[in-house]
Design an enzyme around this catalytic site. Structure first.
Site, PDB file in Angstrom:
ATOM      1  N   ASP A  48     -16.877 -10.074 -37.946  1.00 44.94           N
ATOM      2  CA  ASP A  48     -15.721 -10.202 -37.060  1.00 44.94           C
ATOM      3  C   ASP A  48     -15.213  -8.856 -36.522  1.00 44.94           C
ATOM      4  O   ASP A  48     -14.296  -8.824 -35.701  1.00 44.94           O
ATOM      5  CB  ASP A  48     -14.540 -10.863 -37.814  1.00 44.94           C
ATOM      6  CG  ASP A  48     -14.801 -12.327 -38.126  1.00 44.94           C
ATOM      7  OD1 ASP A  48     -15.619 -12.955 -37.425  1.00 44.94           O
ATOM      8  OD2 ASP A  48     -14.170 -12.841 -39.070  1.00 44.94           O
ATOM      9  N   LYS A  56      -7.089 -12.827 -35.419  1.00 47.22           N
ATOM     10  CA  LYS A  56      -7.823 -13.729 -34.510  1.00 47.22           C
ATOM     11  C   LYS A  56      -7.770 -15.154 -35.038  1.00 47.22           C
ATOM     12  O   LYS A  56      -7.583 -15.394 -36.235  1.00 47.22           O
ATOM     13  CB  LYS A  56      -9.280 -13.298 -34.322  1.00 47.22           C
ATOM     14  CG  LYS A  56     -10.162 -13.313 -35.589  1.00 47.22           C
ATOM     15  CD  LYS A  56     -10.830 -14.651 -35.896  1.00 47.22           C
ATOM     16  CE  LYS A  56     -11.494 -14.642 -37.270  1.00 47.22           C
ATOM     17  NZ  LYS A  56     -11.805 -15.929 -37.844  1.00 47.22           N
ATOM     18  N   GLY A  74      -6.881 -15.139 -45.174  1.00 46.28           N
ATOM     19  CA  GLY A  74      -6.257 -16.255 -44.450  1.00 46.28           C
ATOM     20  C   GLY A  74      -7.109 -16.853 -43.346  1.00 46.28           C
ATOM     21  O   GLY A  74      -6.680 -17.754 -42.645  1.00 46.28           O
ATOM     22  N   GLY A 117      -8.223 -10.421 -41.126  1.00 44.60           N
ATOM     23  CA  GLY A 117      -7.336  -9.302 -41.469  1.00 44.60           C
ATOM     24  C   GLY A 117      -8.099  -8.064 -41.915  1.00 44.60           C
ATOM     25  O   GLY A 117      -7.817  -6.953 -41.448  1.00 44.60           O
ATOM     26  N   GLY A 118      -9.077  -8.227 -42.797  1.00 40.19           N
ATOM     27  CA  GLY A 118      -9.871  -7.084 -43.270  1.00 40.19           C
ATOM     28  C   GLY A 118     -10.675  -6.478 -42.134  1.00 40.19           C
ATOM     29  O   GLY A 118     -10.791  -5.254 -42.012  1.00 40.19           O
TER      30      GLY A 118
HETATM   31  O1  C5P Z   1     -19.659 -10.547 -42.106  1.00 39.38           O
HETATM   32  P1  C5P Z   1     -18.640 -10.678 -43.192  1.00 39.38           P
HETATM   33  O2  C5P Z   1     -18.836  -9.649 -44.281  1.00 39.38           O
HETATM   34  O3  C5P Z   1     -17.234 -10.707 -42.708  1.00 39.38           O
HETATM   35  O4  C5P Z   1     -18.890 -12.094 -43.847  1.00 39.38           O
HETATM   36  C1  C5P Z   1     -18.280 -12.469 -45.065  1.00 39.38           C
HETATM   37  C2  C5P Z   1     -19.059 -13.618 -45.681  1.00 39.38           C
HETATM   38  O5  C5P Z   1     -18.943 -14.795 -44.865  1.00 39.38           O
HETATM   39  C3  C5P Z   1     -20.555 -13.379 -45.797  1.00 39.38           C
HETATM   40  O6  C5P Z   1     -20.878 -12.726 -46.993  1.00 39.38           O
HETATM   41  C4  C5P Z   1     -21.119 -14.792 -45.771  1.00 39.38           C
HETATM   42  O7  C5P Z   1     -20.983 -15.399 -47.033  1.00 39.38           O
HETATM   43  C5  C5P Z   1     -20.151 -15.524 -44.829  1.00 39.38           C
HETATM   44  N1  C5P Z   1     -20.648 -15.574 -43.448  1.00 39.38           N
HETATM   45  C6  C5P Z   1     -21.709 -16.404 -43.134  1.00 39.38           C
HETATM   46  N2  C5P Z   1     -22.183 -16.453 -41.866  1.00 39.38           N
HETATM   47  C7  C5P Z   1     -21.609 -15.720 -40.878  1.00 39.38           C
HETATM   48  C8  C5P Z   1     -20.511 -14.877 -41.153  1.00 39.38           C
HETATM   49  C9  C5P Z   1     -20.043 -14.822 -42.460  1.00 39.38           C
HETATM   50  O8  C5P Z   1     -22.244 -17.089 -44.022  1.00 39.38           O
HETATM   51  N3  C5P Z   1     -22.085 -15.802 -39.649  1.00 39.38           N
END
Ligand code: C5P
Length: 305
Positions: free
Chosen positions: A146, A15, A107, A111-112
């Site tokens: 995501d 995305k 990136g 991807g994860g």
């Molecule tokens: O949700 P996800 O585990 O993919 O998010 C990875 C990191 O990105 C979170 O630990 C946080 O530090 C940051 N993040 C954030 N606010 C969001 C989404 C992600 O601060 N809305």
């Protein structure tokens, strides 16, 4: 009686965020977002094979894949376990997964999260569980912000921490050129830098100008509305990104955008011919590790026959 399914293949897209409005950091450690996601034609592929009860194994192939953990730290493994807990009523199930990676690692292209979405769909089909897309999307939100979008795909508005997604109308297709860095950026580190630069956060208004332009389908009208509030933070952690963004604009892109938390840069082109030309010029410049042409929107995680 039908023979049980023994192998399932799923394709899942990367995305980009056409709009990433980032508000202040919430008490839950996440930022409030107003974002517009678009799934683009760069795919990881996951194959899931039936295995003995209790087995949950993962192998990864593709560039940089050997850097990634394949145990419970991997979102795809966590996704498989979550599917068996939630939808199989405690019945022990087994899976061997292989992921062929094309989406850049760290990136800014989810991807994860894409691999987690693929694992959710693959395991629910492999194990013949009765989970519909709405249920998978709900479980997806527990795995990462995501992941629900990776299940859904297309073009969608994301709110909350990004996991509340609704489809958005997008007419026609957009032609993008991606400049993929050799290295990655840590998403939490980019958000932390954002907090230093913008402690109060940025505005979370719905990007109506962008949504109208997407519904109209003219890339020239879309271009001025692209926005990513993480750009300054990503560039401050990886200053070479500014050169990449500038190079794309000099070579004729309608707009240049850092994808998510970076470091992938996305350039919007007027049409396919312009995208081919832009990709060739960026390759000649060698500003990034690799250059890819993609189209969006494309569907989310889907079964391959
Ligand atoms: O949700 P996800 O585990 O993919 O998010 C990875 C990191 O990105 C979170 O630990 C946080 O530090 C940051 N993040 C954030 N606010 C969001 C989404 C992600 O601060 N809305």
């Amino acid at each position: 009686m039908d023979k049980p399914i023994s192998t399932v293949r799923v394709r899942v897209p990367a995305k980009i965020n056409l709009h990433l409005g980032v508000g202040a950091l919430g008490d839950d450690g996440y930022h409030r977002l107003t974002t517009v996601f678009q799934a683009v034609s760069l795919y990881d592929e996951l194959t899931a094979e039936a295995a003995e009860p209790g087995v949950c194994e993962l192998t990864m192939t593709g560039e940089g894949a050997q850097e990634l953990p394949t145990d419970d730290r991997n979102l795809a493994v966590r996704a498989a376990r979550l599917v068996s807990q939630r939808f199989a009523g405690g019945e022990p199930l087994g899976v061997r997964m292989t992921i062929k990676k094309a989406i850049p690692i760290a990136g800014g292209m989810a991807g994860g999260s894409a691999d987690a979405a693929a694992a959710l769909l693959a395991c629910s089909v492999l194990w013949d569980l009765d989970a519909d897309v709405a249920e998978l999307t709900e479980v997806a939100a527990e795995l990462g912000s995501d992941v629900p979008f990776s299940v859904l795909g297309g073009t969608a508005i994301g709110t909350g921490r990004g996991a509340d997604v609704v489809p958005a109308l997008s007419r026609g297709g957009l032609h993008w050129v991606l400049a993929i860095s050799a290295g990655g950026l840590s998403t939490p580190a980019v958000y932390r830098r954002f907090d230093e630069l913008e402690p109060a956060g940025c505005d979370l208004a719905m990007p109506t100008g962008l949504l109208n332009a997407l519904a109209g389908g003219d890339p020239v009208a879309v271009a001025p509305h692209l926005r990513n509030d993480l750009t300054a933070a990503a560039v401050s952690l990886d200053p070479a990104l500014q050169q990449t963004l500038d190079a794309g604009l000099e070579h004729g892109a309608l707009a240049a955008l850092v994808s998510g938390s970076g470091p992938t840069c996305a350039f919007l082109s007027r049409n396919e011919d312009d995208a081919v030309e832009l990709a060739a010029r960026l390759r000649a410049d060698a500003v990034a590790g690799s250059v890819r042409r993609v189209k969006g929107p494309v569907p989310g995680a889907r079964l391959l026959t």
